[in-house]
Design an enzyme around this catalytic site. Structure first.
Site, PDB file in Angstrom:
ATOM      1  N   GLU A 172       9.566   9.102 -16.222  1.00 25.95           N
ATOM      2  CA  GLU A 172       8.174   9.525 -16.421  1.00 25.95           C
ATOM      3  C   GLU A 172       7.692   9.146 -17.822  1.00 25.95           C
ATOM      4  O   GLU A 172       6.552   8.717 -18.018  1.00 25.95           O
ATOM      5  CB  GLU A 172       8.053  11.035 -16.207  1.00 25.95           C
ATOM      6  CG  GLU A 172       8.324  11.442 -14.775  1.00 25.95           C
ATOM      7  CD  GLU A 172       8.497  12.951 -14.643  1.00 25.95           C
ATOM      8  OE1 GLU A 172       7.477  13.638 -14.516  1.00 25.95           O
ATOM      9  OE2 GLU A 172       9.641  13.441 -14.696  1.00 25.95           O
ATOM     10  N   LYS A 185      15.871  22.181  -9.640  1.00 20.17           N
ATOM     11  CA  LYS A 185      15.196  20.917  -9.969  1.00 20.17           C
ATOM     12  C   LYS A 185      16.103  19.927 -10.702  1.00 20.17           C
ATOM     13  O   LYS A 185      16.945  20.299 -11.501  1.00 20.17           O
ATOM     14  CB  LYS A 185      13.962  21.183 -10.865  1.00 20.17           C
ATOM     15  CG  LYS A 185      12.830  21.900 -10.193  1.00 20.17           C
ATOM     16  CD  LYS A 185      12.199  21.141  -9.034  1.00 20.17           C
ATOM     17  CE  LYS A 185      11.535  19.847  -9.438  1.00 20.17           C
ATOM     18  NZ  LYS A 185      10.292  20.063 -10.181  1.00 20.17           N
ATOM     19  N   HIS A 240       0.833  -1.218   0.000  1.00 20.80           N
ATOM     20  CA  HIS A 240       0.000   0.000   0.000  1.00 20.80           C
ATOM     21  C   HIS A 240       0.864   1.264   0.000  1.00 20.80           C
ATOM     22  O   HIS A 240       0.440   2.300   0.501  1.00 20.80           O
ATOM     23  CB  HIS A 240      -0.946   0.039   1.200  1.00 20.80           C
ATOM     24  CG  HIS A 240      -1.661  -1.254   1.445  1.00 20.80           C
ATOM     25  ND1 HIS A 240      -2.899  -1.530   0.897  1.00 20.80           N
ATOM     26  CD2 HIS A 240      -1.301  -2.365   2.135  1.00 20.80           C
ATOM     27  CE1 HIS A 240      -3.272  -2.753   1.275  1.00 20.80           C
ATOM     28  NE2 HIS A 240      -2.319  -3.283   2.011  1.00 20.80           N
ATOM     29  N   SER A 244      14.824  22.219 -14.870  1.00 24.08           N
ATOM     30  CA  SER A 244      13.612  23.001 -15.104  1.00 24.08           C
ATOM     31  C   SER A 244      14.031  24.339 -15.691  1.00 24.08           C
ATOM     32  O   SER A 244      15.063  24.891 -15.330  1.00 24.08           O
ATOM     33  CB  SER A 244      12.889  23.217 -13.777  1.00 24.08           C
ATOM     34  OG  SER A 244      12.083  24.377 -13.853  1.00 24.08           O
TER      35      SER A 244
END
Ligand code: ARG
Length: 460
Positions: free
Chosen positions: A292, A285, A158, A279
């Site tokens: 992704e 970043k 979970h 970024s």
């Protein structure tokens, strides 16, 4: 409008522009050129062997096709949309090159068995590349697992810290998935590797062809037994796309873990600059874009499977032009899979493991509570259910005191269960916990090292 030079005999007019537009597949099926040429060469040789065409014509066809192959390889070939597809583009060029003999190549075949043959050859090659790619992925996973057979991290259910595991164990789970993916591709390969050439349009042919000869020359296991099935079957492509979909589903799960683990919240891993992007506005970043994208490619590949399932559903036998839509689905899935696989293989090698962060997180959330319960079962001979209840009350105590199980004084534990002794300390630590999971398939470093040995042997 002139009529089609290949099939225009009974037509007075050529197709409307929109008809050409929807009909033409050359923009994508040009990717079949090497397979189309190989299959045509085998077909011509067989025709000559059987005395259906002259040997001199077969030789001219073979040389012409070799030249076309070179032209296409070197980007010198001019593809024409008026010629619809790769088959007619190549045949038209062959006619330019060798004249009348080119017209004999299409004896005893049709574009229906031709495209089915080409496509099977293409899918077969792709399966072989995929299997190699999966192997490379496994090799990198195993190397990382070997370096971290004893590295403790939280095991999750979970997405909540459940029990400590070793990173090696976690990575080997993906090695297992990849092995099953390879088995699925192998199964798809067997289904793919049967030759439809000679099924002709749908009914077979009146010429005395030798289907076994062409099948074996092209590396197929044999000739398909039913000509209607030969031109209309696409379950090989469905099986391939299904293997692709399941594989990218697996890749997407690891991709998601990489996204989570590399986040500032987890800090379990760091991807080097080679696999991170910045970024344009936030200078601090480091984004895991490749992971992704792998996550998203999965949706796209599964989409291709659904596309082809939809195309094939309720399609009456035998060939219908609907089936031309099989190629883009397969090509797109193949490209996405190869990229995703290579990117994941690269990231597995690239990721730097933050062992202290993993270990620290592994100790959170009373992750060794099961070890406490197991101790009560083993030493105090209580039924597991009762031990579970006792442990639950001890966890509640620790929670109230805002400390971990190891830091809870023995006297406090004994208020819940007087039988607990100082020996309990020996099972509550992270290393003791993982080391005790010695059951076959368990996370103990000993077991993990055995599994690494098993895989190293198997992948030799
Ligand atoms: N380009 C076609 C395809 O990919 C080749 C087969 C055409 N056959 C036909 N009967 N029109 O399916």
């Amino acid at each position: 409008m002139t009529t089609n030079e290949m099939w225009g005999g009974r037509f007075a007019q050529g197709p409307a522009d929109i008809m050409k537009e929807i009909n033409a597949s050359i923009d994508f099926d040009r990717r079949l050129y090497a397979q189309d040429i190989a299959a045509s060469k085998a077909h011509a040789r067989m025709l000559a062997h059987r005395g259906i065409i002259a040997q001199s014509d077969a030789d001219a066809i073979g040389h012409g096709l070799d030249q076309i192959r070179t032209e296409i390889d070197h980007g010198k070939f001019v593809f024409s949309r008026d010629l619809e597809d790769i088959h007619m583009n190549i045949e038209a060029r062959l006619t330019d090159l060798i004249g009348e003999a080119a017209g004999r190549l299409h004896t005893a075949r049709s574009r229906n068995d031709q495209v089915a043959t080409d496509f099977r050859l293409w899918v077969r090659d792709s399966i072989d590349r995929m299997s190699q790619g999966l192997r490379a992925f496994q090799v990198n996973l195993i190397a990382k697992a070997a370096a971290h057979a004893g590295t403790v991290m939280p095991g999750f259910t979970h997405l909540q810290s459940a029990q400590p595991v070793t990173l090696g164990h976690h990575l080997l789970a993906y090695v297992e998935m990849a092995a099953r993916d390879r088995a699925r591709f192998a199964s798809a390969r067997a289904c793919t590797n049967e030759c439809p050439l000679g099924a002709a349009a749908l009914a077979g042919t009146s010429f005395p062809i030798d289907r076994e000869q062409t099948a074996l020359e092209l590396g197929f296991s044999g000739a398909m037994r039913n000509s209607l099935d030969g031109v209309s079957a696409r379950d090989f492509a469905l099986e391939y796309l299904s293997a692709c979909s399941i594989m990218t589903t697996h890749l997407s799960r690891l991709a998601e873990e990489i996204v989570l683990w590399s986040s500032p919240q987890f800090r379990f891993i760091r991807l080097s600059d080679a696999f991170s992007t910045g970024s344009s506005i936030m200078p601090q970043k480091r984004n895991p874009d490749a992971a992704e994208l792998v996550r998203a490619k999965c949706a796209r590949v599964t989409g291709s499977l659904v596309t082809l399932l939809g195309v094939m559903k309720a399609l009456p036998l035998s060939y219908a032009k609907d089936m031309q839509e099989d190629k883009e689905a397969v090509f797109d899935a193949a490209d996405s899979c190869e990229l995703a696989l290579a990117a994941m293989t690269g990231m597995v090698d690239d990721m730097q493991i933050n062992e202290p962060a993993m270990r620290h997180a592994a100790g959170d959330a009373f992750s060794t509570a099961t070890d406490l319960a197991d101790w009560i079962v083993r030493v105090l001979k209580k039924p597991f259910r009762e031990a579970h209840h006792i442990t639950g009350r001890i966890v509640a105590l620790a929670e109230a005191r805002k400390c971990g199980l190891l830091d809870l004084p023995l006297s406090e534990m004994q208020t819940v269960e007087p039988g607990i002794t100082a020996d309990i300390q020996s099972v509550l630590g992270l290393d003791a916990s993982v080391a005790s999971r010695l059951s076959f398939g368990g996370t103990a470093p000993t077991r993990v090292r055995e599994q690494i040995g098993y895989w190293q042997e198997r992948l030799k």
